[in-house]
Design a protein around this motif. Sequence first.
Motif, PDB file in Angstrom:
ATOM      1  N   ASP A 331       0.829  -1.200   0.000  1.00  0.00           N
ATOM      2  CA  ASP A 331       0.000   0.000   0.000  1.00  0.00           C
ATOM      3  C   ASP A 331       0.872   1.261   0.000  1.00  0.00           C
ATOM      4  OD1 ASP A 331      -2.092   1.745   0.192  1.00  0.00           O
ATOM      5  OD2 ASP A 331      -2.575   1.289   2.277  1.00  0.00           O
ATOM      6  N   LYS A 332       1.899   1.264   0.860  1.00  0.00           N
ATOM      7  CA  LYS A 332       2.756   2.442   1.015  1.00  0.00           C
ATOM      8  C   LYS A 332       3.414   2.854  -0.309  1.00  0.00           C
ATOM      9  CE  LYS A 332       6.664   4.020   3.890  1.00  0.00           C
ATOM     10  NZ  LYS A 332       7.544   3.639   4.999  1.00  0.00           N
ATOM     11  N   TYR A 333       3.908   1.865  -1.056  1.00  0.00           N
ATOM     12  CA  TYR A 333       4.635   2.202  -2.297  1.00  0.00           C
ATOM     13  C   TYR A 333       3.823   1.935  -3.556  1.00  0.00           C
ATOM     14  CZ  TYR A 333       8.457   2.443   1.013  1.00  0.00           C
ATOM     15  OH  TYR A 333       9.241   2.776   2.082  1.00  0.00           O
ATOM     16  N   LYS A 334       2.562   1.544  -3.362  1.00  0.00           N
ATOM     17  CA  LYS A 334       1.697   1.233  -4.510  1.00  0.00           C
ATOM     18  C   LYS A 334       2.393   0.214  -5.427  1.00  0.00           C
ATOM     19  CE  LYS A 334      -1.269   4.084  -2.899  1.00  0.00           C
ATOM     20  NZ  LYS A 334      -1.876   3.376  -1.763  1.00  0.00           N
ATOM     21  N   VAL A 335       2.746  -0.890  -4.813  1.00  0.00           N
ATOM     22  CA  VAL A 335       3.479  -1.935  -5.530  1.00  0.00           C
ATOM     23  C   VAL A 335       2.606  -2.530  -6.628  1.00  0.00           C
ATOM     24  CG1 VAL A 335       4.482  -4.251  -5.269  1.00  0.00           C
ATOM     25  CG2 VAL A 335       4.997  -2.456  -3.584  1.00  0.00           C
ATOM     26  N   SER A 362      -5.010  -2.355  -4.162  1.00  0.00           N
ATOM     27  CA  SER A 362      -5.520  -2.149  -5.520  1.00  0.00           C
ATOM     28  C   SER A 362      -4.430  -1.844  -6.552  1.00  0.00           C
ATOM     29  CB  SER A 362      -6.575  -1.045  -5.533  1.00  0.00           C
ATOM     30  OG  SER A 362      -5.984   0.149  -5.047  1.00  0.00           O
ATOM     31  N   SER A 363      -3.226  -1.493  -6.079  1.00  0.00           N
ATOM     32  CA  SER A 363      -2.148  -1.218  -7.042  1.00  0.00           C
ATOM     33  C   SER A 363      -1.632  -2.497  -7.707  1.00  0.00           C
ATOM     34  CB  SER A 363      -0.983  -0.510  -6.336  1.00  0.00           C
ATOM     35  OG  SER A 363      -0.514  -1.313  -5.269  1.00  0.00           O
ATOM     36  N   LEU A 364      -1.848  -3.652  -7.062  1.00  0.00           N
ATOM     37  CA  LEU A 364      -1.252  -4.895  -7.573  1.00  0.00           C
ATOM     38  C   LEU A 364      -1.786  -5.278  -8.943  1.00  0.00           C
ATOM     39  CD1 LEU A 364      -1.145  -7.177  -4.385  1.00  0.00           C
ATOM     40  CD2 LEU A 364       0.794  -6.080  -5.543  1.00  0.00           C
ATOM     41  N   LYS A 365      -0.856  -5.632  -9.837  1.00  0.00           N
ATOM     42  CA  LYS A 365      -1.243  -6.110 -11.174  1.00  0.00           C
ATOM     43  C   LYS A 365      -0.830  -7.565 -11.368  1.00  0.00           C
ATOM     44  CE  LYS A 365       0.877  -2.782 -13.658  1.00  0.00           C
ATOM     45  NZ  LYS A 365       1.202  -1.865 -14.789  1.00  0.00           N
ATOM     46  N   VAL A 366       0.299  -7.938 -10.758  1.00  0.00           N
ATOM     47  CA  VAL A 366       0.852  -9.286 -10.941  1.00  0.00           C
ATOM     48  C   VAL A 366       1.351  -9.790  -9.589  1.00  0.00           C
ATOM     49  CG1 VAL A 366       2.694 -10.621 -12.059  1.00  0.00           C
ATOM     50  CG2 VAL A 366       1.649  -8.696 -13.283  1.00  0.00           C
ATOM     51  N   ILE A 367       1.060 -11.061  -9.271  1.00  0.00           N
ATOM     52  CA  ILE A 367       1.623 -11.635  -8.049  1.00  0.00           C
ATOM     53  C   ILE A 367       2.366 -12.923  -8.418  1.00  0.00           C
ATOM     54  CG2 ILE A 367       0.039 -10.541  -6.411  1.00  0.00           C
ATOM     55  CD1 ILE A 367      -1.694 -13.007  -6.445  1.00  0.00           C
TER      56      ILE A 367
END
Length: 631
Positions: A331-335, A362-367
């Motif tokens: 969340d802090k770095y919008k990973v 919500s920033s996550l695109k790929v895990i």
Amino acid sequence: MSDRIHTLSGYIHEYQRSVHQPEQFWSRIADSFHWKKRWDKTVEWNFEEPKIEWFKGAQLNITENILEKNLFTMGDKPAIIWEPNEPGDENQIISYRQLYEKVNQFSNAMKAKGVKKGDRVIIYMPMVPEAAIAMLACARIGAVHSVVFAGFSSNALADRINDCQAKMVLTSDGNFRGAKSIPVKAVVDEALEKTKTIENVIVFKRTGEEVEMKSGRDIWWEDAIKGQSTECPAETMDAEDMLFILYTSGSTGKPKGVVHTCGGYMVYTKYSFENVFQYDQGDVYWCTADVGWITGHSYIVYGPLLAGATTVMFEGIPTYPDAGRFWDVVDKYKVNQFYTAPTAIRALQAHGTDPVDSRDLSSLKVIGSVGEPINEEAWHWYHSHVGKGKCPVVDTWWQTETGGIMISPLAGITPTKPSYATLPLPGIQPVIVDADGNELKGNSVEGNLCMKFPWPGMLRTTYGDHERCKNTYFATYKNMYFTGDGVKRDEDGYYRILGRVDDVINVSGHRMGTAEVENAINEHPKVIESAVVGYPHEVKGQGIYAYVICDLENRTEENLINEISETVRNIIGAIAKPDKIQVVSGLPKTRSGKIMRRILRKIAEGDTSNLGDTSTLLNPEIVDEIKAGAK
Ligand code: 6R9
């Protein structure tokens, strides 16, 4: 020109090209890098000796492809975002320009202490930006780094220093890990009592605890860089010059130093990083590994920085101060891309969904996942709760020896299947063989995973012992690289990794040789013999189960078990401590004296219903005793 694949048909096309015309394929990829001199031959190889040469005749310096390259185009872009162990403490954001200056300055500091091209330098450091700076500074001046995970014991450290005859150690006063502070410098001092080659130790101040500084040998990091210029010319390296050595466990004896070289490793880590994670400029990428492992080398430091990415480096652990720590950092770095290990996923899963649901992911695109097979339950939990059902899970299979990701979905492009690493990357030619080395063609087959063609990121040798490299990887099956893993190719041609088929245990994604742990246990004076096997562990993937025959004189069993555990911690490190130790009066042996590990594995798994034929044992009666005492 970007070599990013964007569609499934694009992947299929590239894959076909890479198999039919590998030289043209890799030549084209390599063209996007800065070489001081172009190669004469793209690849020359044989798996007999083995001898593998990529981009032969080329000259380069990998750091020019990270520092100079990105300095000119995006000097102000964050290269490394460092998040400290303690949430409230100050973080650091290092731009590509600052990275350039810091690496050059530290390069000059090492040179001033006499480190030259070809010298080996040990890095035994916490997860601070200086660890990455140290690696790049070595690469800049042509020194060969060997990062040793800072959780290893002084004995393990001394073994590695001696094996590669290192000249310098880079370390810290201490390390923070969760609520603990670990006295690292003291471990180095102890190790150096058993070595003769180290001339200097450069110590980075992290915890501020008091340490002994040996005059003439030890120097503080800040003093070492004082007055050093922030310009240092990059050494000219041949494509096949050594870049680094990384020690890893195998099925026999002591860990071996896997050797990677400059040109091929550079090309492969950047290419695989960009394609697997589908990194877009401006994204923030975070891999939670430690730089002490190959994942940290290839996908915290080299791959992302070669791609001009912003890479997050995290000093802490997933559960400190609470089980929401990872998600706070996201969340802090919008990973945008997050890469971790199944063991961490399972550990967090045990804390329920509150810590995940209460943070904005919500920033996550790929895990991504790496290090061990991910079980379906953990895969689904990760996909639903972390990825909110919308992020592709990239289950990436690879090894220290392969240098980079080999079998994995390309995020958002390759359709995924829970616990399948799916398909090989372009350039990777997996084959499945049976015990006799026959290739099992077609789909719906299961066997041992091998590679029949080289790729640029593969190991070249094991340091100081080429024969060992040959015997371990290239002698089991003719003309093939043997991975040590079992695999299944399903009806769709998708690969599912089944785990090691040799005597390697994978504990929390860390490789441990059963022989290595046994040797450590046997160091205890009261131990007569031991046998170690892996067993399924809910969080760690596999746990270590040790059967020991010992002399209990003057001790309770409990005392002895604790002492044995301590012995293993001293000799290897806390990560190798057995989860279970069972004192036995004998071990099941064949008539030729071989321990029947199959039986011990079954007992450790708690599956004693069918132990197979035990009548051929020298001592069949021991099986019932072991069964009765199982933990
Ligand atoms: C990168 C790394 C290599 C061993 C490898 C295999 C296991 C790694 C995996 C996986 C199933 C995955 N492994 N990734 N198994 N699925 N996605 O972990 O290197 O420490 O050398 O370990 O880890 O057994 O052979 P390394």
